[in-house]
Design a protein around this motif. Structure first.
Motif, PDB file in Angstrom:
ATOM      1  N   HIS A 198     -13.844   2.166  45.200  1.00  0.00           N
ATOM      2  CA  HIS A 198     -14.198   0.901  45.863  1.00  0.00           C
ATOM      3  C   HIS A 198     -13.261   0.620  47.025  1.00  0.00           C
ATOM      4  O   HIS A 198     -12.052   0.462  46.825  1.00  0.00           O
ATOM      5  CB  HIS A 198     -14.145  -0.259  44.855  1.00  0.00           C
ATOM      6  CG  HIS A 198     -15.252  -0.225  43.861  1.00  0.00           C
ATOM      7  ND1 HIS A 198     -15.197  -0.848  42.632  1.00  0.00           N
ATOM      8  CD2 HIS A 198     -16.469   0.376  43.933  1.00  0.00           C
ATOM      9  CE1 HIS A 198     -16.339  -0.630  41.992  1.00  0.00           C
ATOM     10  NE2 HIS A 198     -17.120   0.104  42.749  1.00  0.00           N
ATOM     11  N   HIS A 210     -12.574   3.713  39.593  1.00  0.00           N
ATOM     12  CA  HIS A 210     -13.032   3.486  38.219  1.00  0.00           C
ATOM     13  C   HIS A 210     -13.476   4.839  37.666  1.00  0.00           C
ATOM     14  O   HIS A 210     -14.092   5.620  38.384  1.00  0.00           O
ATOM     15  CB  HIS A 210     -14.212   2.512  38.200  1.00  0.00           C
ATOM     16  CG  HIS A 210     -13.880   1.174  38.805  1.00  0.00           C
ATOM     17  ND1 HIS A 210     -13.387   0.126  38.063  1.00  0.00           N
ATOM     18  CD2 HIS A 210     -13.948   0.732  40.086  1.00  0.00           C
ATOM     19  CE1 HIS A 210     -13.171  -0.909  38.862  1.00  0.00           C
ATOM     20  NE2 HIS A 210     -13.505  -0.578  40.100  1.00  0.00           N
ATOM     21  N   GLU A 232     -19.179   2.553  38.095  1.00  0.00           N
ATOM     22  CA  GLU A 232     -19.586   1.209  37.667  1.00  0.00           C
ATOM     23  C   GLU A 232     -21.075   1.017  37.951  1.00  0.00           C
ATOM     24  O   GLU A 232     -21.825   0.581  37.089  1.00  0.00           O
ATOM     25  CB  GLU A 232     -18.726   0.164  38.373  1.00  0.00           C
ATOM     26  CG  GLU A 232     -17.272   0.245  37.921  1.00  0.00           C
ATOM     27  CD  GLU A 232     -16.558  -1.079  37.971  1.00  0.00           C
ATOM     28  OE1 GLU A 232     -16.471  -1.666  39.059  1.00  0.00           O
ATOM     29  OE2 GLU A 232     -16.073  -1.529  36.903  1.00  0.00           O
ATOM     30  N   THR A 244     -15.831  -6.774  40.102  1.00  0.00           N
ATOM     31  CA  THR A 244     -16.160  -6.224  38.771  1.00  0.00           C
ATOM     32  C   THR A 244     -14.988  -6.385  37.802  1.00  0.00           C
ATOM     33  O   THR A 244     -14.980  -5.784  36.728  1.00  0.00           O
ATOM     34  CB  THR A 244     -16.555  -4.738  38.868  1.00  0.00           C
ATOM     35  OG1 THR A 244     -15.411  -3.991  39.307  1.00  0.00           O
ATOM     36  CG2 THR A 244     -17.701  -4.520  39.823  1.00  0.00           C
ATOM     37  N   HIS A 252      -9.519   1.429  45.295  1.00  0.00           N
ATOM     38  CA  HIS A 252      -9.115   1.754  43.926  1.00  0.00           C
ATOM     39  C   HIS A 252     -10.266   2.510  43.261  1.00  0.00           C
ATOM     40  O   HIS A 252     -11.348   2.622  43.847  1.00  0.00           O
ATOM     41  CB  HIS A 252      -8.780   0.466  43.159  1.00  0.00           C
ATOM     42  CG  HIS A 252      -9.940  -0.454  43.089  1.00  0.00           C
ATOM     43  ND1 HIS A 252     -10.152  -1.466  43.990  1.00  0.00           N
ATOM     44  CD2 HIS A 252     -11.003  -0.496  42.246  1.00  0.00           C
ATOM     45  CE1 HIS A 252     -11.272  -2.087  43.698  1.00  0.00           C
ATOM     46  NE2 HIS A 252     -11.812  -1.515  42.639  1.00  0.00           N
TER      47      HIS A 252
END
Ligand SMILES: [Zn+2]
Length: 310
Positions: free
Chosen positions: A142, A119, A129, A223, A117
């Motif tokens: 990730h 971010h 992140e 996270t 996925h």
């Protein structure tokens, strides 16, 4: 009103109640009212949280073997979805003997890929992140792997149950198609939260940089809630390319609140005394260089000794 419409409205109302209930997992997000500051439990009071800022004073040079990405060049079908919080890719379990895995690189177990996925942030100065020396890339991907032999539920209870590989996405002005294109070409189908689509002939190596030799390693957490401290993190030093247009498409995805999801990253967490290992890309050459340096010192000392005797 037709009865099936009434039933459908009732079901929608029931789902809304389930999703908005207090303490429910579905309540968290990245907005002011449900963002990281409001996440509860381990997210608030545990000490080995992720993401972190990778700063030189906290990094140790590590003699680790290279990481092996097994089956990352196999092709298969994945399901892409807009979860309302991220762009999610799953379906790797059905690849069976072709399921991508990682091993080596100092990992004590083999880990199977279950999903990846992304971010991202509202502008190019934020989004990843993890940070390198307090600097962020515009996005981070990730790859989540579960320890072989454990269920996801079991893995979440072990400090090394999951191995997540973090890949920074660096903006490129090069307009030609890059490795992220097979995914970005599907983003128009994923505009709304809950949308899903399939991507055939996908190879996981598309979401790795060319050089996977150099990486940072530390022990941390998920996270996102519940922030379980079950993750052996591998953050690759080399980023992969993403174009400005592809970043723009990511920022257009709508979240659960039906607005553009222009950020979905958790802020940096304190290191709390943890150390970060760094495995350089030219490890073999470095070790050969240092052993040849040691050899030349030995020869010089021996020559000096002989000359002293005679
Ligand atoms: Zn993530």
């Amino acid at each position: 009103m037709p009865s099936h419409l009434v039933l459908s409205l009732l079901l929608t109302a029931l789902l809304a109640v389930v999703q908005c209930g207090p303490g429910n997992d579905h309540a968290w997000g990245y907005d002011k009212n449900n963002g990281p500051d409001t996440w509860q439990g381990k997210c608030q009071n545990h000490l080995k949280q992720s993401p972190i800022d990778i700063r030189a004073p906290d990094v140790d040079y590590a003699l680790l073997h290279r990481m092996h990405f097994l089956n990352y060049d196999m092709d298969g079908k994945i399901e892409l979805s807009n979860t309302g919080r991220t762009l999610f890719a799953g379906g790797f379990e059905s690849w069976q003997h072709k399921q991508p895995m990682i091993q080596g690189g100092g990992l004590k177990h083999r880990y199977k890929l279950v999903q990846f996925h992304l971010h991202w942030g509202q502008n190019d100065a934020v989004g990843s992140e993890h940070a390198l020396g307090s600097l962020h890339y515009p996005a981070e991907l990730h790859l989540v792997h579960v320890r072989e032999g454990l269920t996801l539920k079991e893995a979440l209870t072990r400090p090394d149950g999951l191995a997540v590989v973090g890949v920074f996405l660096a903006r490129t002005s090069d307009p030609v198609a890059n490795n992220f294109s097979p995914i970005s070409e599907k983003l128009h189908e994923l505009r709304h939260s809950g949308n899903t689509t399939e991507l055939k002939n996908f190879r996981t190596k598309y979401v790795l940089p060319l050089d996977t030799e150099a990486f940072y390693r530390y022990e941390g957490s998920l996270t996102t809630p519940d922030c379980s401290e079950a993750v052996v993190w591998t953050v690759l030093a080399e980023p992969m390319a993403i174009s400005s247009h592809q970043l723009h498409l990511l920022r257009q995805l709508h979240n659960k609140e039906l607005v553009k999801s222009d950020k979905n990253y958790r802020p940096l967490q304190p290191l709390n005394g943890r150390r970060i290992q760094y495995r350089p890309s030219k490890f073999d050459r470095v070790s050969i260089c240092s052993s040849s340096a040691a050899f030349s010192i030995l020869v010089t000392s021996f020559t000096l000794l002989i000359s002293l005797i005679y």
